[in-house]
Scaffold this active site. Sequence first.
Site, PDB file in Angstrom:
ATOM      1  N   LYS A  24      50.207 -68.702 -37.842  1.00 16.49           N
ATOM      2  CA  LYS A  24      50.269 -68.929 -36.392  1.00 16.49           C
ATOM      3  C   LYS A  24      48.903 -68.609 -35.793  1.00 16.49           C
ATOM      4  CE  LYS A  24      53.439 -70.121 -33.274  1.00 16.49           C
ATOM      5  NZ  LYS A  24      54.313 -71.311 -33.444  1.00 16.49           N
ATOM      6  N   THR A  70      56.437 -69.854 -38.684  1.00 12.84           N
ATOM      7  CA  THR A  70      55.276 -69.467 -37.884  1.00 12.84           C
ATOM      8  C   THR A  70      55.706 -68.828 -36.569  1.00 12.84           C
ATOM      9  OG1 THR A  70      55.052 -71.650 -36.831  1.00 12.84           O
ATOM     10  CG2 THR A  70      53.907 -71.309 -38.927  1.00 12.84           C
ATOM     11  N   HIS A 267      48.007 -64.340 -15.632  1.00 12.55           N
ATOM     12  CA  HIS A 267      49.251 -63.633 -15.875  1.00 12.55           C
ATOM     13  C   HIS A 267      49.281 -62.942 -17.248  1.00 12.55           C
ATOM     14  CE1 HIS A 267      50.668 -65.546 -12.281  1.00 12.55           C
ATOM     15  NE2 HIS A 267      50.513 -66.753 -12.800  1.00 12.55           N
TER      16      HIS A 267
END
Length: 315
Positions: A24, A70, A267
Amino acid sequence: MASPTPIVLPSIQKHELPMHQHGKARVRVARTWRDPSGVHHFVEWTVHTMLESAMEHSFFTGSNAGMTATDTQKNTVYVVAKRCSERCTPEDFSIAMAQHFLREYPLVSKAKIAVEQKPWTRTQQNGVPHNHGYEKTGTEVRTVYTTLDRANNLEVTSGVRGYEILKTTQSGYAGYLHDKYTLLPDTNERVLATSLTAYWKYGAVKPRCYESAFQAAKQAMHKAFFGPPKSGTYSPAMQYTVYDMGSHVLDAVPEVEHCFLNAPNLHFLPCNPPTHKFDNDVYVATSEPHGDIECVVRRKGSGKPYVHTPVSSRL
């Protein structure tokens, strides 16, 4: 809902497979450690996992039996960050990640973990380290835009772009309109971060020293955003904070006519990793989509019409 029955395909093994792995990429995680003294420690990491494992059959037959997905690897990044209850280096974190994969998944023969740490540095106010304020060093660009005509009308606009600042607490967002399309919950505790673009136009009277005026304006915005080093100052919304920052600039530099501020609300989303609960400690770090807040703060009684000039097309 029942899991779908795996589709069995004929083997397509015709040639050698000397190397295979799966992982990933660009998993962004932020971690805050809060000392009992009130001092917060903050890091933001971008993590890339890659597993070598006995999964040749997935490439040859399409069977995913035994595969560490992943998405599972992504979730594990947040789980391990949560387990790091004490401050740790990216090296310590990467080792803990690798150990987890080898311990949990027998088919994994090698775990490869890459971690990049963003350059967030504890900010200071008049030389005093701030308890929960951070800024990225060397990211901002100082800007100036000047016009001069044949009538000797001189206009000078100074500013800063890409000024990245963050505080781990003393921020919230509550009381806004909630309707059937609203999913965001009210909060009085969140991370507040932005990559600020601000520029301020000097009036007819110019400062005696542009360098001193620039430093005073930047320090004024810094003070409004962070507040005192020990306690900070509460931000009920980015809107309130950017107006306060612009007001501080006008108060600190009397030659400034008005100040424009653009503050994307970057954020850091609360993370609830599997088997763990969010405790204002682990966040999913994001860049987009993001809120985009901007305003112009002008002195009372100016009388002049304000003409907005977008930053990107100032020339």
